[in-house]
Motif scaffolding. Structure first.
Motif, PDB file in Angstrom:
ATOM      1  N   ALA A  34       0.847  -1.208  -0.057  1.00  0.00           N
ATOM      2  CA  ALA A  34      -0.087  -0.107  -0.055  1.00  0.00           C
ATOM      3  C   ALA A  34       0.983   1.443   0.043  1.00  0.00           C
ATOM      4  N   ARG A  35       2.235   1.144   0.211  1.00  0.00           N
ATOM      5  CA  ARG A  35       2.977   2.261   0.323  1.00  0.00           C
ATOM      6  C   ARG A  35       3.755   2.499  -1.035  1.00  0.00           C
ATOM      7  N   LYS A  99      10.950  -7.674  15.194  1.00  0.00           N
ATOM      8  CA  LYS A  99      10.255  -8.388  16.261  1.00  0.00           C
ATOM      9  C   LYS A  99      11.339  -9.571  16.589  1.00  0.00           C
ATOM     10  N   LEU A 129       4.604  -2.044  11.093  1.00  0.00           N
ATOM     11  CA  LEU A 129       3.106  -1.924  10.933  1.00  0.00           C
ATOM     12  C   LEU A 129       2.910  -0.816   9.966  1.00  0.00           C
ATOM     13  N   ASP A 130       3.770   0.298  10.297  1.00  0.00           N
ATOM     14  CA  ASP A 130       3.590   1.589   9.405  1.00  0.00           C
ATOM     15  C   ASP A 130       3.914   1.194   7.996  1.00  0.00           C
ATOM     16  N   LEU A 131       4.886   0.514   7.628  1.00  0.00           N
ATOM     17  CA  LEU A 131       5.375   0.103   6.296  1.00  0.00           C
ATOM     18  C   LEU A 131       4.474  -1.118   5.673  1.00  0.00           C
ATOM     19  N   GLY A 132       3.752  -1.751   6.438  1.00  0.00           N
ATOM     20  CA  GLY A 132       2.598  -2.723   6.016  1.00  0.00           C
ATOM     21  C   GLY A 132       3.486  -4.198   5.921  1.00  0.00           C
ATOM     22  N   TYR A 134       3.958  -7.730   6.775  1.00  0.00           N
ATOM     23  CA  TYR A 134       2.962  -8.672   7.598  1.00  0.00           C
ATOM     24  C   TYR A 134       3.751 -10.253   7.707  1.00  0.00           C
TER      25      TYR A 134
ATOM     26  N   PRO B  57       0.829 -14.382  13.555  1.00  0.00           N
ATOM     27  CA  PRO B  57       1.503 -13.194  14.356  1.00  0.00           C
ATOM     28  C   PRO B  57       0.944 -11.622  13.780  1.00  0.00           C
ATOM     29  N   ILE B  58       0.898 -11.633  12.520  1.00  0.00           N
ATOM     30  CA  ILE B  58       0.367 -10.293  11.947  1.00  0.00           C
ATOM     31  C   ILE B  58      -0.998  -9.904  12.490  1.00  0.00           C
ATOM     32  N   ASP B  61      -1.132  -8.981  15.934  1.00  0.00           N
ATOM     33  CA  ASP B  61      -0.653  -7.307  16.061  1.00  0.00           C
ATOM     34  C   ASP B  61      -1.884  -6.476  15.679  1.00  0.00           C
ATOM     35  N   ILE B  65      -3.744  -3.748  17.713  1.00  0.00           N
ATOM     36  CA  ILE B  65      -3.952  -2.334  17.130  1.00  0.00           C
ATOM     37  C   ILE B  65      -5.526  -1.956  17.234  1.00  0.00           C
ATOM     38  N   PHE B  82      -6.739   3.591   8.946  1.00  0.00           N
ATOM     39  CA  PHE B  82      -5.570   3.331   9.366  1.00  0.00           C
ATOM     40  C   PHE B  82      -5.102   2.003   8.784  1.00  0.00           C
ATOM     41  N   VAL B  84      -6.120   0.412   6.165  1.00  0.00           N
ATOM     42  CA  VAL B  84      -6.086   0.388   4.688  1.00  0.00           C
ATOM     43  C   VAL B  84      -4.673   1.210   4.040  1.00  0.00           C
ATOM     44  N   ARG B  86      -1.874   1.182   5.357  1.00  0.00           N
ATOM     45  CA  ARG B  86      -0.830   0.200   5.615  1.00  0.00           C
ATOM     46  C   ARG B  86      -0.773  -0.904   4.644  1.00  0.00           C
ATOM     47  N   TYR B  87      -2.090  -1.306   4.744  1.00  0.00           N
ATOM     48  CA  TYR B  87      -1.938  -2.955   4.054  1.00  0.00           C
ATOM     49  C   TYR B  87      -2.841  -3.086   2.770  1.00  0.00           C
TER      50      TYR B  87
END
Lengths: 179, 151
Positions: A34-35, A99, A129-132, A134, B57-58, B61, B65, B82, B84, B86-87
């Motif tokens: 998404a980035r 992590k 998380l900010d970077l997306g 997973y 794990p994700i 997380d 959040i 928030f 969307v 990022r992912y």
């Protein structure tokens, strides 16, 4: 009109074939980040094994890979030798220790070699998380102005480099091409 | 006895599949929204599970959040935005309308229009056929009447 109608089932069939063939060649697991096209999200993270920290601006100036890795990640061990090879070719690789336990990470780099220009520690995965991110391994390409250009999920090997990543480094005389 | 044991085993195995952590919420309303959101958000790692069902794990997380932001007073929309950001739209099981999902969203309407069009043309055709056949019948009857009449 009548002759046109006769070909309607054939036309429908061909349309279906086109759709299904396309469906076969799509990879549903491939998720564009998404980035893409955005600057790297802000971060302020400690450098592994040092008492300094890095911000997003520090990684600007040349295209680079950002490799998300951790010692708990088995595939990271698989791609590690190839990352060393890339680093030797002169590709800038920043590590994002995701992590993980920094102690273990240091031991890992000591044992297996360090392909990273530097590694930052994202212990709770918040920058990830900010970077997306997973999972690990994931590898991002940023250009000279720090904009995210590509994301590859999974192991980086020669094929991935040649097909997906090398083109972002072609301006670099030291990287790209085969040897 | 065996049956009882089996049913107990099945019961326990189902329990062990349930997701591990539980969150405390300051209000039952927040808990409801948490449940709804975690059912609607898709795990990026394991593609066909929502984050409520996934042990990745994700997903853990992302649940953390969602919990954290709910308690901080964020609206459902803000939380979804928030994630969307990022992912990507991928994390939503109910994606918004954009160039990618336009066909997805408009398909039911297009199919409905096509179905109505087919039904209407069929009905019209039937009606035409009926009038044609009744006309033909009348013509036959008249012909019989006149032909059969020797006068």
């Amino acid at each position: 009109m009548q002759s046109f109608k006769r070909f309607l089932p054939l036309a429908a069939f061909l349309l279906l074939v086109v759709l299904l063939v396309r469906g076969l060649s799509l990879d549903p697991t491939e998720l564009p980040s998404a980035r893409l096209g955005d600057s790297l999200p802000d971060f302020n993270l400690p450098v592994l094994g040092e008492s300094v920290s890095r911000q997003a601006e520090d990684w600007q100036g040349e295209p680079a890979l950002i490799n998300v890795w951790a010692t708990w990640c088995f595939s990271c061990r698989v791609e590690h030798p190839y990352l060393l090879e890339l680093a030797q070719k002169g590709v800038t690789i920043y590590g994002l220790n995701y992590k993980d336990d920094p102690e273990k990470a240091l031991v890992w780099l000591d044992d297996l070699g360090n392909p990273y220009t530097e590694t930052v520690v994202d212990k709770d995965g918040l920058f990830g998380l900010d970077l997306g991110v997973y999972g690990a391994p994931e590898t991002y390409v940023i250009d000279a102005s720090g904009v995210v250009r590509h994301r590859h999920v999974g192991v980086v090997n020669e094929q991935v480099w040649n097909e997906q990543l090398a083109r972002y480094f072609e301006a670099e005389p030291t990287a790209g091409g085969s040897d | 006895m065996v049956r009882l044991l089996l049913s107990m085993m099945i019961f326990w195995s189902a329990q062990s599949l349930a997701v591990i952590e539980t969150y405390e919420f300051s209000s039952p309303d927040l808990e409801m929204r948490y449940k709804a959101l975690s059912q609607e958000l898709r795990c990026p790692k394991c593609q066909n599970q929502n984050i409520a069902d996934s042990n990745a794990p994700i997903s853990r997380d992302l649940r953390a959040i969602v919990h954290q932001q709910l308690e901080a007073g964020a609206t459902d929309k803000e939380i979804i935005e928030f994630l969307v950001d990022r992912y990507g739209e991928f994390v939503r099981y109910r994606p918004g309308v954009d160039s990618n999902t336009l066909w997805l969203w408009s398909a039911p309407i297009i199919l409905l229009i096509m179905a109505v069009a087919v039904v209407v043309t069929q009905i019209r055709k039937d009606r035409d056929r009926q009038t044609i056949s009744s006309n033909a019948e009348r013509a036959n009857r008249l012909r019989e009447k006149f032909d059969g009449d020797p006068s």
